[in-house]
Enzyme design. Structure first.
Site, PDB file in Angstrom:
ATOM      1  N   PHE A 185       0.805  -1.216   0.000  1.00 39.87           N
ATOM      2  CA  PHE A 185       0.000   0.000   0.000  1.00 39.87           C
ATOM      3  C   PHE A 185       0.837   1.266   0.000  1.00 39.87           C
ATOM      4  O   PHE A 185       0.431   2.274  -0.577  1.00 39.87           O
ATOM      5  CB  PHE A 185      -1.005   0.007   1.162  1.00 39.87           C
ATOM      6  N   GLU A 186       1.978   1.245   0.629  1.00 44.76           N
ATOM      7  CA  GLU A 186       2.838   2.429   0.650  1.00 44.76           C
ATOM      8  C   GLU A 186       3.556   2.607  -0.683  1.00 44.76           C
ATOM      9  O   GLU A 186       3.805   3.727  -1.104  1.00 44.76           O
ATOM     10  CB  GLU A 186       3.863   2.347   1.787  1.00 44.76           C
ATOM     11  N   GLY A 187       3.900   1.483  -1.319  1.00 45.04           N
ATOM     12  CA  GLY A 187       4.714   1.564  -2.515  1.00 45.04           C
ATOM     13  C   GLY A 187       6.124   2.017  -2.156  1.00 45.04           C
ATOM     14  O   GLY A 187       6.403   2.368  -1.011  1.00 45.04           O
TER      15      GLY A 187
END
Length: 150
Positions: free
Chosen positions: A19-21
């Site tokens: 989700f953060e990448g």
């Protein structure tokens, strides 16, 4: 406090990274905060004038995870499975220890209302007062991990 003190497992780290990448250069997040690596909020005393390496991004992630893990271990007063802990660390990593501490999610969890706590994840899908599809997906994934038995 959850006993023994837990640390983030592979599922939690994978969820956070997904989700953060990964951005090796600094950028402004959805609410305009300068960020780098795997969602590391750049502090006023930090300077990132050159791109990170993946190893440096991983080091920042581990340091940031330690803060979230400490908060979850400190404020959760009921036993947790590894999946529950990992979901809570992802939530705390994204929203901060202060939001965990003041949340209804924590209050109902500490009352041993695990299902109600799981449902509380879904309420945290806004940034700047607006619902964000990416946050809805993240909270849904965190809830799914929280209730997962394997």
């Amino acid at each position: 406090m959850s006993e023994p003190r837990l640390s983030t497992g592979a599922k939690g780290i994978a969820l956070i990274k997904s989700f953060e990448g990964l951005s090796l250069s600094k950028y402004q997040d959805i609410v305009g905060k300068w960020t780098i690596g795997y969602g590391h909020l750049i502090l006023p005393d930090e300077v990132f004038n050159v791109a990170l390496t993946e190893a440096q991004a991983e080091t920042l992630l581990r340091r940031d995870l330690a803060v979230s893990e400490k908060g979850v271990n400190q404020y959760v007063l009921v036993p947790l499975t590894q999946n529950q802990f990992d979901a809570l660390v992802s939530f705390t990593f994204n929203l901060g220890v202060g939001n965990l501490k003041s949340s209804t999610l924590l209050r109902v969890l500490n009352a041993q209302q695990y299902q109600s706590a799981a449902d509380e994840f879904l309420r945290w899908d806004k940034a700047g007062g607006k619902q964000v599809a990416g946050l809805t997906r993240r909270r849904t994934a965190e809830r799914a991990l929280f209730i997962s038995q394997s």
